[in-house]
Design a protein around this motif. Structure first.
Motif, mmCIF file in Angstrom:
data_model
loop_
_atom_site.group_PDB
_atom_site.id
_atom_site.type_symbol
_atom_site.label_atom_id
_atom_site.label_comp_id
_atom_site.label_asym_id
_atom_site.label_seq_id
_atom_site.Cartn_x
_atom_site.Cartn_y
_atom_site.Cartn_z
ATOM 1 N N LEU A 11 -33.695 -43.220 -9.222
ATOM 2 C CA LEU A 11 -33.246 -44.417 -10.526
ATOM 3 C C LEU A 11 -32.717 -45.931 -9.853
ATOM 4 C CD1 LEU A 11 -32.136 -43.988 -12.782
ATOM 5 C CD2 LEU A 11 -29.493 -43.191 -11.732
ATOM 6 N N ALA A 14 -36.321 -46.973 -9.848
ATOM 7 C CA ALA A 14 -37.045 -46.399 -10.767
ATOM 8 C C ALA A 14 -36.397 -47.937 -12.000
ATOM 9 C CB ALA A 14 -36.581 -45.100 -11.839
ATOM 10 N N LEU A 15 -35.359 -48.260 -11.403
ATOM 11 C CA LEU A 15 -35.366 -49.957 -12.601
ATOM 12 C C LEU A 15 -35.898 -51.178 -12.086
ATOM 13 C CD1 LEU A 15 -31.388 -48.552 -12.395
ATOM 14 C CD2 LEU A 15 -32.397 -48.877 -14.885
ATOM 15 N N ALA A 33 -46.826 -46.578 -14.292
ATOM 16 C CA ALA A 33 -44.811 -45.819 -14.128
ATOM 17 C C ALA A 33 -44.856 -44.957 -15.338
ATOM 18 C CB ALA A 33 -44.213 -46.617 -13.809
ATOM 19 N N ALA A 34 -45.451 -45.905 -16.708
ATOM 20 C CA ALA A 34 -44.599 -45.162 -17.489
ATOM 21 C C ALA A 34 -45.464 -43.400 -18.929
ATOM 22 C CB ALA A 34 -44.805 -46.414 -19.193
ATOM 23 N N LEU A 37 -43.798 -41.011 -17.040
ATOM 24 C CA LEU A 37 -42.593 -40.722 -16.865
ATOM 25 C C LEU A 37 -42.631 -39.737 -18.562
ATOM 26 C CD1 LEU A 37 -40.272 -43.706 -16.505
ATOM 27 C CD2 LEU A 37 -40.358 -42.144 -15.354
ATOM 28 N N TYR A 174 -41.795 -49.483 -21.130
ATOM 29 C CA TYR A 174 -41.383 -48.273 -20.161
ATOM 30 C C TYR A 174 -40.014 -48.248 -19.747
ATOM 31 C CZ TYR A 174 -39.970 -47.817 -15.087
ATOM 32 O OH TYR A 174 -39.625 -47.117 -13.599
ATOM 33 N N TYR A 175 -39.199 -48.783 -20.083
ATOM 34 C CA TYR A 175 -37.999 -49.001 -20.360
ATOM 35 C C TYR A 175 -37.275 -48.024 -20.971
ATOM 36 C CZ TYR A 175 -36.529 -53.156 -16.096
ATOM 37 O OH TYR A 175 -36.588 -53.292 -15.202
ATOM 38 N N LEU A 178 -37.895 -44.767 -20.132
ATOM 39 C CA LEU A 178 -37.263 -44.324 -18.506
ATOM 40 C C LEU A 178 -35.647 -43.559 -19.751
ATOM 41 C CD1 LEU A 178 -36.565 -44.233 -15.631
ATOM 42 C CD2 LEU A 178 -36.029 -46.282 -15.539
ATOM 43 N N LEU A 181 -36.159 -40.540 -21.386
ATOM 44 C CA LEU A 181 -36.089 -39.242 -20.181
ATOM 45 C C LEU A 181 -34.870 -39.315 -19.536
ATOM 46 C CD1 LEU A 181 -38.188 -37.683 -18.530
ATOM 47 C CD2 LEU A 181 -37.636 -39.891 -16.888
ATOM 48 N N LEU A 182 -34.333 -40.147 -19.235
ATOM 49 C CA LEU A 182 -32.560 -39.964 -18.204
ATOM 50 C C LEU A 182 -32.049 -39.165 -19.712
ATOM 51 C CD1 LEU A 182 -32.167 -43.538 -16.882
ATOM 52 C CD2 LEU A 182 -32.702 -40.769 -15.679
ATOM 53 N N VAL A 275 -39.366 -34.221 -13.357
ATOM 54 C CA VAL A 275 -40.270 -35.768 -12.753
ATOM 55 C C VAL A 275 -40.965 -35.431 -11.258
ATOM 56 C CG1 VAL A 275 -38.666 -37.465 -12.628
ATOM 57 C CG2 VAL A 275 -37.488 -35.813 -14.436
#
Lengths: 325, 306, 250
Positions: A11, A14-15, A33-34, A37, A174-175, A178, A181-182, A275
C-alpha cells in the motif's frame, strides 16, 4: 506477519509510486501501474464468481469490453452533440464520470443478469463453453457495430470528466484508480464475510449439499454473477479512459483467458490474490517483451507449469505461510 | 433467392460443416474419453496446415503435403499428450483450460518464429481446380465438393471404427465408464495416446483441406476452435454422432445466415439498418443456436453420459 | 389419529425398463422413527431421492405436513422442514464445522441476501449452530475444517447440520455406513436422543441399528413394500424372512 508486511508495504509503495517514478525520471511507470491496477480490478471481479463461487466463466472480457464501450459511446455522443436515443425519450451522451461509469456498471449488470440467467442453468464444462459463446456473441456484435467504428474501434475525444480529478493527467488518473480498487476490495471483504458470502463459498464447496439444506443456490449464484459483471464493467470504464480507445479486441476470448490467468496466478479465492496476479502477469509481460519479441513462447509453457505445480498462486502461498488457509 | 443460389449455399454450409466435424470428432472423443478440455486442438489444425503448405511448396504437390502433414501432426499431438496433457487428465476443467490456453500461446508464437507472421498460401491440387455441374447450369467448385466427400467418408469410417472394431468398443466404453476399461486389462495410457493421435490427425486433415480456401496463418486455429466447441456442446460431449449433427447444423446456420439474413431483413427494415443488423445477427447466429440448444437440453442433443 | 406427517401414495419411478419404485404407499406419523430396509437394488435410494426432490417420480404423490410437495425442488422441500443426511458423507469440506452448521441455520433464517454484516458476528446464527454442535458432541471441534474431521465425526456433523435447520422430518440414508462399532454405537445413541423431537425415516443395512431405533419397519423388495409393521412382527414375517432376512444377508 509476512502477509501483513506485504499488505502494508504494498500500500505504501502504491501511494508513493508517482513521486518515486518522477524522482527517477520513469514517468511512464505510472501509466503501466494504472493499467495493472485496472486489470487487478477485473481480476477481483472474476474472483468473486470463480474463486468464491466456483463458477468458471470463460467470458469475463465481455463485461470488461461492454464497460469500456459504454463510456466510449456516451463520450462520442456528448462530443458530437447528437443524442444517443430520440425515442421513447431523448437521451444524450455524457463525458461525466459520475454518470458514464455507473451507467457502464448498470449496463453490465443487466447484461450479466441475462447471460447469467441462461448460463447458470448449466454447469461444469457446459458452463465454461456457454460463457465463452456469449462473449463471442458480444464480440461479433461490436465488430458489426458500424456506427461506432466496427472492427476498427472508437477513440475517445477526451477522458471522462471526474471532478476534482483531471484524468488526462497520468498521476491523478492513477490515484483515482487506486482509490477505486481499494474501495472495491473493502466492499468485497465485507461481502465475502457476510451471510451472502458464506452461502457463496458453501456453493463452491458442495452445491448439492447447499440445496439439501434449503438454499435456492441458483439465485445466489446469479446475484454473484451480476455483481461480478458490474465490477468488471467498472474496470472496463477505467481501461477506456486509460487507453482513450476501445475496440472489439477488448472482448476477445484471449482477454477472458488473461483475466482467468490473473486470478489463478495470484491465487483464486483469496481477497488480494487477483491484485498480486495482475502485478505479476503484467510485469512479466513487460519484462519478457523487453527481452524478446517472442515472449509468449516463454509465457505459454510457464502458464502450464503454474497450473501443474503452483496452483495456489502467489497470494495463496503467502496466506498459507501465514497460516490463514 | 433462386433455388440454385440456395443449393449453392447449402453446399457451402455442408462444406463448412464437414470441416467442423473433422475438428469436432477429435475434440469430442478426447473430451468424452479422457475428460480433457483441449483448447490446443486448434493449434494442431494450424500445424497441419502450415506443414502441408511448406511441404507442398517444396514438392509442388498438395497431396504430398497432405500425406506428410497428417503423420507429422499426429506425432506433434502425441508428444504434446505425453509431455503436458497426460498430467491434466485428473485435474479439473479450469486447470485444463488454463494449461491448454498456455499451449496455444506457445504454438502460435512457435509458428510465428518458424513460418513468419504473414499468411502463406496453399494451392489445392490442379485436378480439382475446376468446377462441376451438379445439376445443369449450377457449377460448383470441384475442390469444395471433394472436401464434402472426404468429410463424409471420414464420418463413415469413424462410424465403422467406433461401432465395429475392438478399438471402437473401448472408445465407447471409455466414454461411459473409465473404470470398466481399466478393469478389462487395457493399457489405458496407450488407448489415450492412440485416441489423441487420431484426433490430431483429423484436425490436421481439416487444417490442410481448409488451406486452399482460407489463409494459412497464425491464429487460424482459434476461430475454428471456438466454433468447434459450439459444435461439441450442441452435439453433446463425447458423442461422435452428435458431433456430426452439430457440425452440419452449425455449418448450415452460419453459412445460410450470412447469405440470406440481409435479404430477409431488408423485407422488414430499411436497407442500412438491415445491413448492420444482419451482419451482427449472422455472426452471432451459431452462438444463439448454442444457447437455445442448451436452454432446451442442458447436455446437448446426444448426451453420451447417461 | 391425526394426519400423518409424511404420506406417500402410489409412487412410481422407472429408469428405462428397470422399475425402481413400483407403486409405493407409506405413511409416517409425527414423531415416529421408521426404518426402511431391503436388499441392494430394492429401490431405497431412488425412494429417498424422490422424497428429497432430486428424482422426479413418474407418477404418484408425496404429501408432507398436509401439503403436496411432489413437484417442489430440493431447496423448497428443505425449507419446509425436510432435512437429510447422505449415504456418502456430504459436508462442505473446506469450511469449519461451525460454518457448516451456521449455514444450515442460515438456510432457515430467511433469505441470505445480506451483503454487509460479517456472518461470523451474528449471534442469531452462531448460537444455534454452537448448540447443535454441542448436541452431537462436536463442540470442541468446531473450528476445524470439515475435511479434517474423522469419518465418524463428519457423520455427526451431518446430523448437526440437519438438526440446526429444526426439521420436522429427517431422512437418514445409511447413517452408520462405513463406521466402526464404536462410532456406530455413538451414532445410535445420538439418534436415540432425538426420538420424540423429530420424525425420522431411516434407511439402514445394519440390522442391529434398525432394531435398536425403529418403531416401525417397512421392507422394500423390487420396488414394492412387501411388509410394514412393528419390529417384532417384521422379524417373524415369513415373506420378509424369505426375501431378505436370515436366508441371505442382503
Amino acid at each position: 506477519m509476512v502477509r501483513r508486511t506485504l499488505l502494508v508495504g504494498g500500500l505504501v509503495l502504491a501511494l508513493a509510486l508517482p513521486p518515486l517514478a518522477a524522482a527517477f525520471g520513469l514517468d511512464y511507470v505510472v501509466g503501466v501501474a494504472a493499467r495493472i491496477l485496472i486489470f487487478a480490478l477485473a481480476g477481483v471481479s472474476l474472483n468473486l464468481i470463480l474463486g468464491y463461487g466456483g463458477m468458471v466463466s470463460f467470458g469475463h472480457a465481455a463485461f470488461f469490453g461492454i464497460g469500456a464501450y459504454v463510456v466510449a459511446i456516451l463520450s462520442y455522443h456528448a462530443d458530437q452533440g447528437e443524442p444517443l436515443l430520440t425515442w421513447p425519450l431523448v437521451i444524450g451522451g455524457s463525458e461525466l464520470a459520475i454518470i458514464a461509469w455507473p451507467v457502464a456498471m448498470l449496463v453490465c449488470a443487466v447484461v450479466a443478469l441475462i447471460i447469467g440467467a441462461i448460463c447458470l442453468r448449466t454447469s461444469g464444462l457446459y458452463f465454461i463453453m456457454i460463457t465463452l459463446a456469449f462473449a463471442q456473441m458480444l464480440f461479433f456484435f461490436f465488430v458489426s457495430l458500424e456506427p461506432y467504428g466496427g472492427d476498427d474501434g472508437l477513440s475517445l475525444a477526451q477522458p471522462s470528466r471526474a471532478w476534482p480529478f483531471d484524468l488526462s493527467d497520468d498521476r491523478q488518473f492513477y490515484y483515482l484508480v487506486l482509490a477505486l480498487l481499494l474501495f472495491i476490495l473493502y466492499l468485497m471483504r465485507r461481502l465475502i464475510a457476510s451471510r451472502f458470502g458464506l452461502v457463496l463459498r458453501g456453493i463452491r464447496e458442495n452445491e448439492r449439499r447447499m440445496q439439501a439444506m434449503g438454499f435456492a443456490t441458483y439465485r445466489y449464484k446469479l446475484a454473484a454473477f451480476v455483481i461480478s459483471g458490474a465490477v468488471a464493467g467498472l474496470a472496463g470504464a477505467l481501461i477506456a479512459n486509460h487507453t482513450e480507445f476501445v475496440s472489439p479486441s477488448f472482448l476477445d476470448w484471449r482477454r477472458s483467458g488473461e483475466i482467468l490467468v490473473v486470478v489463478i496466478l495470484g491465487g483464486m479465492g483469496t481477497l488480494y490474490g487477483p491484485v498480486a496476479g495482475a502485478i505479476a502477469y503484467l510485469m512479466l509481460e513487460e519484462v519478457l517483451a523487453r527481452w524478446t519479441e517472442h515472449w509468449m513462447i516463454i509465457l505459454g509453457p510457464l502458464l502450464v507449469l503454474v497450473v501443474l505445480y503452483a496452483k495456489q498462486g502467489l497470494w495463496g502461498t503467502i496466506e498459507k505461510m501465514s497460516g490463514r488457509r | 433467392m433462386s433455388p440454385l443460389l440456395i443449393l449453392e449455399q447449402v453446399l457451402n454450409g455442408l462444406q463448412l460443416g464437414v470441416m467442423l466435424f473433422l475438428m469436432a470428432a477429435g475434440l469430442t472423443l478426447v473430451l468424452g474419453i479422457m475428460n480433457l478440455v483441449n483448447l490446443a486442438h486448434g493449434s494442431l489444425y494450424m500445424v497441419g496446415a502450415f506443414v502441408a503448405a511448406m511441404v507442398a511448396r517444396w514438392s509442388g504437390s498438395f497431396v504430398v503435403g497432405l500425406l506428410v502433414a497428417l503423420p507429422v501432426t499426429a506425432l506433434v499431438g502425441v508428444v504434446v499428450e505425453r509431455v503436458a496433457l497426460r498430467r491434466l487428465y485428473e485435474r479439473d476443467h479450469l486447470d485444463q483450460v488454463l494449461a491448454t490456453f498456455g499451449l496455444i500461446l506457445f504454438f502460435n508464437e512457435a509458428a510465428t518464429m518458424i513460418w513468419g507472421p504473414r499468411a502463406v498460401y496453399l494451392d489445392g491440387p490442379s485436378w480439382l481446380s475446376g468446377a462441376v455441374e451438379i445439376i445443369p447450369g449450377a457449377p460448383y467448385p470441384a475442390y469444395r465438393l471433394a472436401i464434402i466427400a472426404v468429410g463424409l467418408a471420414v464420418a463413415v469410417l469413424l462410424y465403422l471404427l467406433v461401432t465395429r472394431t475392438r478399438l471402437g468398443m473401448l472408445i465407447r466404453a471409455g466414454a461411459s465408464n473409465r473404470e470398466m476399461v481399466s478393469a478389462l486389462g487395457v493399457d489405458i495410457k496407450r488407448l489415450y495416446t492412440l485416441v489423441f493421435g487420431l484426433g490430431a490427425m483429423l484436425a490436421a486433415l481439416g487444417g490442410v483441406m481448409a488451406g486452399p480456401i482460407y489463409a494459412v496463418e497464425v491464429g487460424m486455429g482459434e476461430h475454428i476452435l471456438i466454433q468447434t466447441f459450439v459444435v461439441v456442446v450442441i452435439g453433446g460431449i463425447g458423442s461422435v454422432r452428435g458431433a456430426l449433427v452439430g457440425a452440419v447444423l452449425v455449418g448450415l446456420v452460419d453459412t445460410l445466415g450470412r447469405a440470406f439474413l440481409p435479404g430477409m431483413l431488408t423485407l422488414f427494415l430499411g436497407p442500412a439498418t438491415a445491413a448492420s443488423l444482419s451482419a451482427s445477427l449472422a455472426s452471432m447466429a451459431i452462438y444463439i443456436l448454442m444457447a437455445a440448444v442448451l436452454v432446451w437440453r442442458p447436455s446437448g442433443l446426444f448426451p453420451a453420459h447417461g | 389419529m391425526s394426519a400423518p406427517l409424511l404420506s406417500i401414495a402410489g409412487l412410481r419411478k422407472a429408469f428405462g425398463a428397470v422399475v425402481a419404485c413400483d407403486g409405493i404407499d407409506l405413511d409416517l406419523a409425527e414423531g415416529e422413527v421408521h426404518a426402511l430396509i431391503g436388499p441392494n437394488g430394492a429401490g431405497k435410494t431412488t425412494l429417498i431421492g424422490q422424497l428429497a426432490g432430486e428424482i422426479r417420480p413418474d407418477s404418484g404423490c408425496i404429501v408432507f405436513a398436509s401439503r403436496d410437495i411432489t413437484s417442489l425442488p430440493v431447496h423448497a422441500r428443505a425449507a419446509r422442514g425436510l432435512a437429510r443426511s447422505f449415504q456418502i458423507t456430504s459436508v462442505l469440506p473446506g469450511m469449519s464445522a461451525l460454518d457448516n452448521v451456521a449455514l444450515a441455520v442460515q438456510a432457515h433464517a430467511g433469505h441470505s441476501f445480506r451483503f454487509w454484516r460479517p456472518a461470523g458476528d451474528e449471534a442469531a446464527v452462531r448460537e444455534p449452530a454452537r448448540e447443535a454442535l454441542a448436541r452431537v458432541d462436536l463442540a470442541q471441534r468446531m473450528d476445524i475444517p470439515a475435511a479434517a474431521l474423522a469419518h465418524g465425526e463428519q457423520r455427526q456433523l451431518e446430523i448437526a447440520m440437519a438438526l440446526a435447520s429444526r426439521p420436522r422430518l429427517l431422512l437418514l440414508d445409511e447413517p452408520t455406513a462405513g463406521m466402526g462399532a464404536e462410532d456406530s454405537a455413538r451414532m445410535v445413541t445420538l439418534l436415540e436422543s432425538l426420538r420424540g423431537d423429530v420424525t425420522m425415516l431411516l434407511v439402514e443395512h445394519d440390522m442391529d441399528t434398525v432394531f435398536a431405533l425403529a418403531e416401525r419397519i417397512s421392507v422394500l423388495v423390487s420396488g414394492r413394500i412387501i411388509a410394514c409393521d412393528v419390529p417384532t412382527a417384521i422379524r417373524n414375517h415369513p415373506e420378509v424372512r424369505r426375501a431378505y432376512l436370515g436366508e441371505d444377508d442382503g
